[in-house]
Design an enzyme around this catalytic site. Sequence first.
Site, PDB file in Angstrom:
ATOM      1  N   CYS A  95      16.176  20.974  27.734  1.00 45.90           N
ATOM      2  CA  CYS A  95      16.594  19.725  28.389  1.00 45.90           C
ATOM      3  C   CYS A  95      16.312  18.514  27.499  1.00 45.90           C
ATOM      4  CB  CYS A  95      15.838  19.623  29.716  1.00 45.90           C
ATOM      5  SG  CYS A  95      15.773  17.988  30.441  1.00 45.90           S
ATOM      6  N   CYS A 154      14.178  15.690  28.992  1.00 40.35           N
ATOM      7  CA  CYS A 154      12.784  16.140  29.149  1.00 40.35           C
ATOM      8  C   CYS A 154      11.960  15.845  27.901  1.00 40.35           C
ATOM      9  CB  CYS A 154      12.726  17.639  29.439  1.00 40.35           C
ATOM     10  SG  CYS A 154      13.525  18.107  30.982  1.00 40.35           S
TER      11      CYS A 154
END
Length: 98
Positions: A23, A26
């Site tokens: 991600c 993230c």
Amino acid sequence: MSAFNDLLQSGKPVLVDFSAEWCGPCQAMPPILKQVKEMLGDGITILKVDIDKNPATASAYNVQSVPTLILFKNGQTKWRKSGVMQASALKKVIEQHG
């Protein structure tokens, strides 16, 4: 997961960052969370949970997208949000609910 649940029972705020290695957004969170920890010190516990390594935990908290931040205190969910947040905004949320 029992150790995780024990941590959530803390009387001080516990911020959980549900994320995944793949991600992109993230990847922005660790330095932000580091700033928050520096601002609040021992007043906060910050945990990172990889949803790919801990799918049962992610499922238990109905995490649909990453990053998802959930703030707990005394085992109760006090606040949650998906997406990247700036350190100053996150600090305010923690102070309001902590």
